[in-house]
Scaffold this active site. Structure first.
Site, PDB file in Angstrom:
ATOM      1  N   SER A   1      -3.813   2.105  -4.855  1.00  0.00           N
ATOM      2  CA  SER A   1      -5.060   2.857  -4.975  1.00  0.00           C
ATOM      3  C   SER A   1      -5.439   3.564  -3.679  1.00  0.00           C
ATOM      4  O   SER A   1      -6.549   4.068  -3.547  1.00  0.00           O
ATOM      5  CB  SER A   1      -6.184   1.909  -5.394  1.00  0.00           C
ATOM      6  OG  SER A   1      -6.169   0.767  -4.578  1.00  0.00           O
TER       7      SER A   1
ATOM      8  N   THR B   1     -10.258   1.216  -3.518  1.00  0.00           N
ATOM      9  CA  THR B   1     -10.573   1.855  -2.242  1.00  0.00           C
ATOM     10  C   THR B   1     -10.696   0.844  -1.109  1.00  0.00           C
ATOM     11  O   THR B   1     -11.316  -0.202  -1.276  1.00  0.00           O
ATOM     12  CB  THR B   1     -11.940   2.553  -2.390  1.00  0.00           C
ATOM     13  OG1 THR B   1     -11.809   3.540  -3.399  1.00  0.00           O
ATOM     14  CG2 THR B   1     -12.405   3.186  -1.096  1.00  0.00           C
TER      15      THR B   1
ATOM     16  N   THR C   1      -9.012   6.441  -0.114  1.00  0.00           N
ATOM     17  CA  THR C   1      -8.633   6.085  -1.485  1.00  0.00           C
ATOM     18  C   THR C   1      -7.777   7.179  -2.115  1.00  0.00           C
ATOM     19  O   THR C   1      -7.823   8.344  -1.680  1.00  0.00           O
ATOM     20  CB  THR C   1      -9.906   5.907  -2.346  1.00  0.00           C
ATOM     21  OG1 THR C   1      -9.557   5.340  -3.602  1.00  0.00           O
ATOM     22  CG2 THR C   1     -10.633   7.209  -2.584  1.00  0.00           C
TER      23      THR C   1
ATOM     24  N   ARG D   1     -10.668  16.177  -9.472  1.00  0.00           N
ATOM     25  CA  ARG D   1     -11.812  15.253  -9.363  1.00  0.00           C
ATOM     26  C   ARG D   1     -11.906  14.660  -7.942  1.00  0.00           C
ATOM     27  O   ARG D   1     -10.928  14.253  -7.346  1.00  0.00           O
ATOM     28  CB  ARG D   1     -11.645  14.118 -10.387  1.00  0.00           C
ATOM     29  CG  ARG D   1     -12.783  13.087 -10.397  1.00  0.00           C
ATOM     30  CD  ARG D   1     -12.445  11.871  -9.548  1.00  0.00           C
ATOM     31  NE  ARG D   1     -13.406  10.781  -9.754  1.00  0.00           N
ATOM     32  CZ  ARG D   1     -13.411   9.655  -9.041  1.00  0.00           C
ATOM     33  NH1 ARG D   1     -12.546   9.474  -8.080  1.00  0.00           N
ATOM     34  NH2 ARG D   1     -14.304   8.721  -9.276  1.00  0.00           N
TER      35      ARG D   1
ATOM     36  N   GLY E   1     -15.626   1.219  -6.279  1.00  0.00           N
ATOM     37  CA  GLY E   1     -16.020   1.217  -7.688  1.00  0.00           C
ATOM     38  C   GLY E   1     -16.099   2.614  -8.242  1.00  0.00           C
ATOM     39  O   GLY E   1     -15.558   3.561  -7.651  1.00  0.00           O
TER      40      GLY E   1
END
Ligand code: ASP
Length: 340
Positions: free
Chosen positions: A91, A193, A211, A221, A245
């Site tokens: 991630s 992250t 991240t 995005r 999150g």
């Protein structure tokens, strides 16, 4: 117990401005924990906290920098670079899960005790976006560069372009394509992250956040992580906060900035994180994202007090100081996954 004597000797040297060699890793081994501390360490400075399990090795690297004469901004950069460079962290940076077009796109930001900050978003092909963000902070009149412009800037600064999509991430992406069902999964296994906050012996804060964002996101995005005030914020008179999150929920609430404001009003780091998680819950409880919504914050104040809080269970963070070494702590949370 010889180790305790060494520890005190080393920390005493540290208070004289001579770099110390205490390793967070070593301190984490029970027998090397120091039960009695010199007065200067009573406030547990320096201290480093970072999100998720990969924060543990990131903390070790940051601690080495901080205790060997490096600055606090050097420390947070070096810390999160460990996760960025690890292909097994799916991630962040190299090996990060791609967007739905199979592209690994990276977001990162960094902030120092003078409120200088730098950020990159939607950056492709550069393994260490945090270092590009730092260059944006130091070498440009801007705070944020994005996409092709950020890449052009990185290349001009000598960063090397490389393929960040590992065979494992490509395989997982192809599997996802079979159903193409978008549902962000943010949990302890996924790691997510890395955000790191640090306070040095001179009472200065710095923070870094990096991240690859939500897996299978739309191409283009950008999440909360490169946005100063959302993914990361600090005020050197108060404290620092960072998020992990669902970035959209953190952006909607200017999450990290609000956590710092709660600390300014006198809340402890944990209470400050909890207040903003509650606010996120109130805003989202009837939202279509609620089924999979997870957000977590970590916070650190000027006294070296720290805390974390998440909406749902499963969020943990790594803490490293000269008193207890490096360790994982579970954040308190509002609800379990099967609750709404
Ligand atoms: N906050 C990140 C994002 O929305 C993802 C994460 O922390 O897991 O891009």
């Amino acid at each position: 117990m010889a180790n305790r004597r060494d520890f005190i000797k080393k920390t005493a040297l540290g208070t004289l401005g001579i770099s110390t060699t205490i390793g967070c890793k070593d301190l984490a081994k029970g027998e090397q924990k120091a039960p009695v501390l010199p007065a200067d360490y009573a406030t547990v400075k320096p201290i480093i906290i970072s999100t998720w399990k990969h924060g543990f090795s990131a903390n070790e690297s940051a601690w080495n920098v901080l205790t060997n004469g490096g600055s606090v901004i050097d420390a947070v950069e070096a810390g999160v670079m460990v996760s960025e460079g690890d292909p097994n962290e799916r991630s962040v940076g190299l090996g990060g899960l791609p967007d739905r077009e199979g592209k690994v796109t990276l977001d990162a930001c960094i902030m120092d005790h003078n409120s200088n900050c730098g950020s990159v978003s939607f950056l492709q092909g550069i393994k260490h976006p945090i270092s590009v963000a730092r260059k944006v902070m130091e070498d440009t009149p801007h705070v944020m560069l994005t996409g092709a412009g950020a890449l052009k800037f990185a290349l001009s600064k000598g960063f090397k372009e490389e393929n960040l999509l590992t065979p494992e991430s490509e395989r997982d992406w192809k599997k996802w394509l079979e159903q193409s069902n978008y549902k962000p999964i943010i949990n302890i296994e996924n790691h997510d992250t890395i955000s790191m906050l640090a306070l040095d012996e001179n009472n200065n804060l710095s923070g870094a956040c990096t991240t690859s964002g939500a897996a299978w996101k739309m191409h283009g995005r950008v999440g909360d992580s490169p946005i100063i005030g959302a993914g990361l914020f600090l005020d050197n008179t108060v404290g620092a906060a960072a998020a992990t999150g669902l970035g959209e929920a953190v952006i909607r609430t200017a999450g990290s900035a609000m956590v710092v404001e709660q600390m300014r009003m006198g809340k402890s780091p944990t209470e400050a994180c909890k207040t903003i998680v509650e606010r996120i819950y109130t805003i989202h409880k009837n939202h279509k994202d609620m089924d999979y919504l997870q957000v977590g914050f970590i916070a650190l104040n000027k006294q070296g007090e720290y805390g974390g809080y998440s909406l749902r269970s499963g969020f943990d963070y790594a803490v490293c100081d000269g008193k207890q070494g490096n360790r994982m702590e579970d954040a308190s949370f509002k609800m379990e996954w099967n609750e709404n």
